[in-house]
Design an enzyme around this catalytic site. Structure first.
Site, PDB file in Angstrom:
ATOM      1  N   TYR A  53     -78.922 -27.233   3.832  1.00 10.53           N
ATOM      2  CA  TYR A  53     -80.283 -26.896   4.257  1.00 10.53           C
ATOM      3  C   TYR A  53     -80.240 -25.912   5.421  1.00 10.53           C
ATOM      4  CZ  TYR A  53     -85.203 -27.467   5.463  1.00 10.53           C
ATOM      5  OH  TYR A  53     -86.521 -27.230   5.716  1.00 10.53           O
ATOM      6  N   SER A  68     -88.016 -51.955  12.746  1.00  5.46           N
ATOM      7  CA  SER A  68     -88.406 -51.542  11.394  1.00  5.46           C
ATOM      8  C   SER A  68     -88.029 -52.618  10.391  1.00  5.46           C
ATOM      9  CB  SER A  68     -87.713 -50.232  11.004  1.00  5.46           C
ATOM     10  OG  SER A  68     -87.867 -50.025   9.607  1.00  5.46           O
ATOM     11  N   SER A 126     -90.175 -37.568   1.830  1.00 13.57           N
ATOM     12  CA  SER A 126     -90.512 -37.389   3.240  1.00 13.57           C
ATOM     13  C   SER A 126     -90.864 -38.673   3.986  1.00 13.57           C
ATOM     14  CB  SER A 126     -91.646 -36.380   3.366  1.00 13.57           C
ATOM     15  OG  SER A 126     -91.283 -35.448   4.318  1.00 13.57           O
ATOM     16  N   ASP A 141     -93.778 -30.988   5.659  1.00 15.05           N
ATOM     17  CA  ASP A 141     -93.814 -32.432   5.429  1.00 15.05           C
ATOM     18  C   ASP A 141     -94.797 -33.114   6.378  1.00 15.05           C
ATOM     19  OD1 ASP A 141     -91.776 -31.781   3.744  1.00 15.05           O
ATOM     20  OD2 ASP A 141     -90.193 -32.774   4.894  1.00 15.05           O
ATOM     21  N   ALA A 175     -85.360 -39.901  -0.554  1.00 13.44           N
ATOM     22  CA  ALA A 175     -85.670 -39.590  -1.955  1.00 13.44           C
ATOM     23  C   ALA A 175     -86.438 -38.271  -2.074  1.00 13.44           C
ATOM     24  CB  ALA A 175     -86.484 -40.717  -2.578  1.00 13.44           C
ATOM     25  N   THR A 185     -90.245 -22.470   1.734  1.00 17.25           N
ATOM     26  CA  THR A 185     -91.058 -21.341   2.204  1.00 17.25           C
ATOM     27  C   THR A 185     -91.608 -21.591   3.599  1.00 17.25           C
ATOM     28  OG1 THR A 185     -92.797 -22.352   0.902  1.00 17.25           O
ATOM     29  CG2 THR A 185     -91.799 -20.369  -0.013  1.00 17.25           C
ATOM     30  N   GLU A 204     -91.510 -24.222  -2.148  1.00 14.34           N
ATOM     31  CA  GLU A 204     -90.353 -24.950  -1.611  1.00 14.34           C
ATOM     32  C   GLU A 204     -89.475 -24.001  -0.805  1.00 14.34           C
ATOM     33  OE1 GLU A 204     -90.025 -28.312  -1.084  1.00 14.34           O
ATOM     34  OE2 GLU A 204     -90.299 -28.550  -3.245  1.00 14.34           O
TER      35      GLU A 204
END
Ligand code: ADP
Ligand code: MG
Length: 377
Positions: free
Chosen positions: A219, A62, A121, A167, A118, A30, A28
């Site tokens: 992040y 969508s 991804s 992801d 959540a 990385t 994670e």
């Protein structure tokens, strides 16, 4: 999908593509340090029904979003021009254009079973489904990894999220009954057999259903902290550190950067160890690696939260082999590895612990490693 497409656009779609969400077993934070990761795709998908257009328009709809069809002009796709959810699919089209691909417009209808926000991804699933559909519509002949990197470029350059490539590579390249061993710097990946069910084990996803606001800026801050640490150490990326370097690192770096470097070094080590245990068929021995990874994210990277810690601690106290938060942090989902016989007890205990703590009920669902993006119609 076809029927809804017909209702919205008045014609049939030419293709329908599906791309999965993912959970990361280990590795994670990385990917943007040029390191290693070990994700699996999960059997939750984003579907895109698509038809090409001759007039240079991109129309988007969508099932997860209320509102009319979004109608964009391909010639005017520039970063910042689209700020809603449509930035993800439009970003993919922008990235293809930036890459010099000869493409035109399209009508796209999207539907998904990947929960959004959540940590599973949904953004990469959406980008990859669109990238693969476009590749098919316009006969581009791009490989799955190439499409994944264009999807990442869409998220970085158009949607404005500075994520690494894990992801999108997971959504594009995973195989069923396997984990994807990624070496980001080398641009390489290999399939590592991983079939928990065949070993009497189960991988449970616990969606805590919380997303702490802190996560948005954090992040980017963590990413730039890691980049600054590498720069100060004279390295291209923290990937270049080994455990033997850690004592020196502790002296050379300002105190706040030391635990960031330590997490990246130990986490890359955990990916290597996880791969060797899986290759040896010791699937249950993945458990302690997951739990160590969680401790590193909680104590060194400091991106866990009370809800995720509660899932991990409760699961471990009720027979889990290992558990960790997965994804960017500050909420999202936790994965739990357990023998199948313990699953129900863990499910009950986690749900009860959340009620006692006054948290909303988590969503729990077992996953098995699924295949990456594929055409379904
Ligand atoms: P995650 O990728 O962990 O689910 P992100 O914040 O990266 O969380 O991406 C979630 C965003 O992606 C949503 O807020 C929305 O803008 C977009 N998105 C994902 N799936 C869909 C979908 N099916 N329809 C519309 N937008 C979606
Ligand atoms: Mg995302």
């Amino acid at each position: 999908m076809k029927e809804v497409f017909r209702r919205i656009y008045g014609t049939d779609p030419e293709v329908v593509w599906a791309a999965p969400g993912r959970v990361n077993l280990i590795g994670e934070h990385t990917d943007y340090n040029d390191g290693f990761a070990l994700p699996i795709a999960i059997p939750r998908h984003t579907l895109v029904a698509a038809r090409h257009r001759q007039d240079g328009r991109l129309r988007l709809h969508s099932a997860q979003v209320d509102g009319p069809v979004i109608d964009l002009d391909l010639a005017r796709l520039t970063p910042g021009a689209v700020t809603t959810w449509a930035a993800y699919p439009a970003g993919v089209v922008w990235a293809l254009l930036e890459d010099g691909q000869r493409i035109g417009g399209a009508d796209l209808h999207i539907d998904s079973t990947v929960p959004t926000g959540a940590g599973l991804s949904s953004s990469a699933a959406l980008e990859c489904a669109v990238a693969f559909a476009y590749n098919d519509l316009y006969g581009l002949g791009l490989s799955a990894p190439a499409l994944a990197l264009l999807a990442q470029r869409a998220e970085n350059g158009f949607a404005g999220v500075p994520c690494g490539a894990m992801d999108q590579l997971a959504s594009a390249c995973c195989n069923e009954a396997a984990a994807l061993h990624l070496d980001i710097r080398a641009g390489a990946h290999e399939q590592v057999p991983f079939d928990p069910q065949a070993h009497g084990l189960s991988l449970l996803v616990v969606d805590t259903r919380v997303k702490h606001d802190l996560g948005d800026g954090a992040y980017a801050a963590l990413r730039s902290g890691c980049e600054e640490a590498a720069r100060r150490l004279g390295l291209a990326a923290l990937r270049d550190l080994t455990p033997a370097d850690l004592p020196r690192v502790a002296e050379d770096l300002p105190a706040p950067l030391v635990p960031l470097a330590r997490h990246v070094v130990t986490e890359n080590g955990r990916v290597a160890e996880a791969v060797s245990r899986l290759r040896a068929g010791h699937v249950a021995k993945l458990g302690p690696i997951l739990t160590e990874g969680h401790a590193s994210l909680r104590d060194d990277f400091r991106i866990s939260c009370a809800e995720s810690d509660l899932v991990v601690d409760t699961a471990l106290a009720h027979g889990a082999l290992g558990a960790r938060m997965t994804g960017g942090g500050f909420g999202g989902s936790v994965i739990v590895l357990a023998e199948e016989g313990w699953l129900e007890a863990i499910r009950i205990a986690v749900t009860a612990a959340f009620r006692v703590a006054g948290y909303q009920d988590p969503h729990l669902f077992p996953v098995s490693p699924a295949a990456g993006a594929r055409r379904i119609a």
